[in-house]
Design a protein around this motif. Structure first.
Motif, short mmCIF file in Angstrom:
data_model
loop_
_atom_site.label_atom_id
_atom_site.label_comp_id
_atom_site.label_asym_id
_atom_site.label_seq_id
_atom_site.Cartn_x
_atom_site.Cartn_y
_atom_site.Cartn_z
N ALA A 98 1.15 -1.13 -0.13
CA ALA A 98 0.32 -0.02 0.14
C ALA A 98 1.15 1.66 -0.02
O ALA A 98 0.78 2.00 -0.61
N GLY A 99 2.33 1.45 0.96
CA GLY A 99 3.14 2.50 0.91
C GLY A 99 3.73 2.35 -0.61
O GLY A 99 3.91 3.85 -1.04
N VAL A 100 4.43 1.70 -1.15
CA VAL A 100 4.62 1.50 -2.41
C VAL A 100 3.54 2.12 -3.20
O VAL A 100 4.07 3.41 -4.37
N ASN A 101 3.21 1.43 -3.59
CA ASN A 101 1.64 2.50 -4.19
C ASN A 101 1.31 3.39 -4.25
O ASN A 101 0.20 4.50 -4.30
N ARG A 102 1.58 3.78 -2.80
CA ARG A 102 1.30 5.27 -2.40
C ARG A 102 -0.94 5.71 -2.11
O ARG A 102 -1.40 6.25 -2.40
N MET A 103 -0.60 4.15 -1.40
CA MET A 103 -2.01 4.22 -1.34
C MET A 103 -2.57 3.75 -0.20
O MET A 103 -1.63 3.35 1.02
N THR A 104 -4.12 4.01 0.48
CA THR A 104 -4.42 3.67 2.32
C THR A 104 -4.36 1.76 1.83
O THR A 104 -4.78 1.45 0.94
N VAL A 105 -4.10 1.38 3.05
CA VAL A 105 -4.33 0.21 3.03
C VAL A 105 -5.69 -0.22 2.93
O VAL A 105 -6.21 -1.37 1.84
N ALA A 106 -6.87 0.34 3.11
CA ALA A 106 -8.32 0.22 2.39
C ALA A 106 -8.24 0.19 1.12
O ALA A 106 -8.90 -0.33 0.33
N GLU A 107 -7.36 1.23 0.37
CA GLU A 107 -7.58 1.23 -1.28
C GLU A 107 -6.78 0.36 -1.89
O GLU A 107 -7.86 -0.02 -2.71
N TYR A 108 -5.88 -0.06 -0.85
CA TYR A 108 -5.54 -1.44 -1.63
C TYR A 108 -6.07 -2.59 -1.57
O TYR A 108 -5.86 -3.58 -2.22
N LEU A 109 -6.46 -2.95 -0.60
CA LEU A 109 -7.35 -3.92 0.10
C LEU A 109 -8.48 -4.25 -1.06
O LEU A 109 -8.85 -5.15 -1.24
N ALA A 110 -9.60 -2.93 -1.40
CA ALA A 110 -10.20 -2.63 -2.49
C ALA A 110 -10.11 -3.15 -3.87
O ALA A 110 -11.29 -3.62 -4.48
N GLN A 111 -8.41 -3.12 -4.32
CA GLN A 111 -8.89 -4.10 -5.33
C GLN A 111 -7.50 -5.15 -5.89
O GLN A 111 -7.38 -5.65 -6.39
N GLU A 112 -7.83 -5.86 -4.11
CA GLU A 112 -6.52 -6.84 -4.26
C GLU A 112 -8.30 -8.26 -4.16
O GLU A 112 -7.85 -9.29 -3.47
N LEU A 113 -8.75 -7.41 -2.78
CA LEU A 113 -9.44 -8.74 -1.83
C LEU A 113 -10.65 -9.57 -3.00
O LEU A 113 -11.63 -9.16 -4.01
N LYS A 114 -10.67 -10.49 -2.89
CA LYS A 114 -11.97 -11.04 -3.34
C LYS A 114 -12.64 -11.49 -3.16
O LYS A 114 -13.68 -12.03 -1.47
N GLN A 115 -14.28 -11.92 -3.03
CA GLN A 115 -15.51 -12.45 -3.08
C GLN A 115 -16.21 -13.33 -3.71
O GLN A 115 -16.10 -13.58 -5.10
N GLY A 116 -16.51 -14.24 -3.14
CA GLY A 116 -17.52 -15.38 -4.10
C GLY A 116 -16.20 -16.62 -5.01
O GLY A 116 -15.70 -16.41 -4.16
N ARG A 117 -16.29 -16.57 -6.23
CA ARG A 117 -15.76 -17.74 -6.95
C ARG A 117 -14.60 -16.45 -7.59
O ARG A 117 -14.97 -15.77 -8.47
N TYR A 118 -13.22 -17.08 -7.60
CA TYR A 118 -12.25 -16.27 -8.53
C TYR A 118 -11.28 -17.44 -9.03
O TYR A 118 -10.38 -18.00 -8.29
N ALA A 119 -11.60 -17.33 -10.71
CA ALA A 119 -10.21 -18.27 -11.27
C ALA A 119 -9.23 -17.50 -11.96
O ALA A 119 -9.35 -16.09 -12.17
N PHE A 120 -7.91 -17.91 -11.32
CA PHE A 120 -6.65 -17.13 -12.55
C PHE A 120 -5.74 -17.89 -12.57
O PHE A 120 -5.51 -19.68 -12.53
N THR A 121 -4.77 -18.04 -13.26
CA THR A 121 -4.09 -18.68 -13.85
C THR A 121 -2.36 -18.16 -12.81
O THR A 121 -2.26 -16.69 -13.53
N GLU A 122 -1.81 -18.42 -12.62
CA GLU A 122 -0.83 -18.06 -11.66
C GLU A 122 0.25 -18.69 -12.59
O GLU A 122 0.53 -19.73 -12.94
#
Length: 277
Positions: A98-122
């Protein structure tokens, strides 16, 4: 005294009635609010390759947000002795990012947190390496709402082959260095690793032509003795090139070679770049 006693009884009756209404007792207009169900997670890993995997995370109640990460198992086991330590490590990481991106923790988590079903390729994982998928309930305010669930998986190693094959994977890069993990499908094959600027590599007509020049230059200018195993490698190894130019693309070249300086395998090449200053 009787009037005072009746007055006191009246007050007590009124307080009892108010208390009953406040608690919802005998009030047909008030129904208790059921508690939110505890978050429950499932993790499915499939289609593992040498460098990645498909991952599906699902929060079955569909009511809570969560944080998900993929980590090298050896690193997690070394740094975290418990699930609680893992969660603390991730919360520290979130604050740093959050600090590196000059965001608050809440702002950073708003874009990182998931809900329900989340599918991705690592992707960009190291071959033949165990990893953890870690998931825990987390709100945008940084409150942990569900314990950690981990799922272990392993990337694939080389498929059987008559010919030795190589893989080159970036490990760490700075403005003046490149570190890479190199692997060979045949652990008995000795190989040599070299680098050159991508612009110089473009001057060659083929990869084999570049290899011929690398062997010649190593013998002439670097006094490489191919019979000395300290100049070559085998199996899985980490190689680091230093003193490089910042913001520059380099060709990392690997090929098998015997004690007489003869190329024994097809060469492999990967383009990696230093960071800008």
């Amino acid at each position: 005294m009787k009037a005072n006693f009746r007055t006191l009884l009246g007050h007590l009756s009124l307080l009892a009635l108010l208390g009953a209404v406040a608690c919802g007792e005998d009030d047909p207009g008030t129904s208790p609010v059921p508690p939110a169900p505890d978050p429950e997670f499932t993790i499915v890993v499939s289609n593992e390759t040498m460098t990645g995997a498909d991952i599906v995370v699902e929060e079955t109640t569909n009511t809570a947000t969560y944080y998900v990460a993929v980590d090298n198992k050896a690193d997690v086991d070394r740094l975290c002795k418990s699930d609680e330590e893992y969660i603390r490590m991730k919360l520290d990481f979130i604050r740093v990012m959050a600090g590196v991106n000059r965001m608050t923790v809440a702002e950073y988590l708003a874009q990182e947190l998931k809900q329900g079903r989340y599918a991705f390729t690592e992707s960009e994982l190291f071959y033949d390496t165990p990893y953890y998928v870690g998931v825990f309930g987390l709100t945008a305010e940084g409150e942990v709402t569900a314990p950690l669930l981990k799922r272990e998986f392993r990337t694939l190693t080389f498929a059987p082959s008559a010919e030795c094959r190589f893989i080159i994977q970036e490990s760490a890069c700075t403005s003046s260095s490149i570190e890479a993990v190199v692997g060979a499908s045949d652990p008995e094959v000795r190989y040599y690793v070299a680098q050159m600027a991508a612009d110089d590599f473009a001057d060659y007509d083929s990869l084999d032509e570049a290899v011929d020049d690398i062997i010649f230059s190593a013998e002439l200018f670097d006094d490489v003795d191919w019979s000395d195993p300290s100049f070559t490698r085998a199996g899985r190894s980490v190689v680091k090139f230093e003193g490089l130019e910042p913001g520059t693309e380099y060709a990392i070249i690997v090929f098998g070679i015997d004690s007489d300086g003869m190329q024994t395998t097809e060469a492999a090449m990967e383009r990696l770049s230093t960071l800008p200053e």
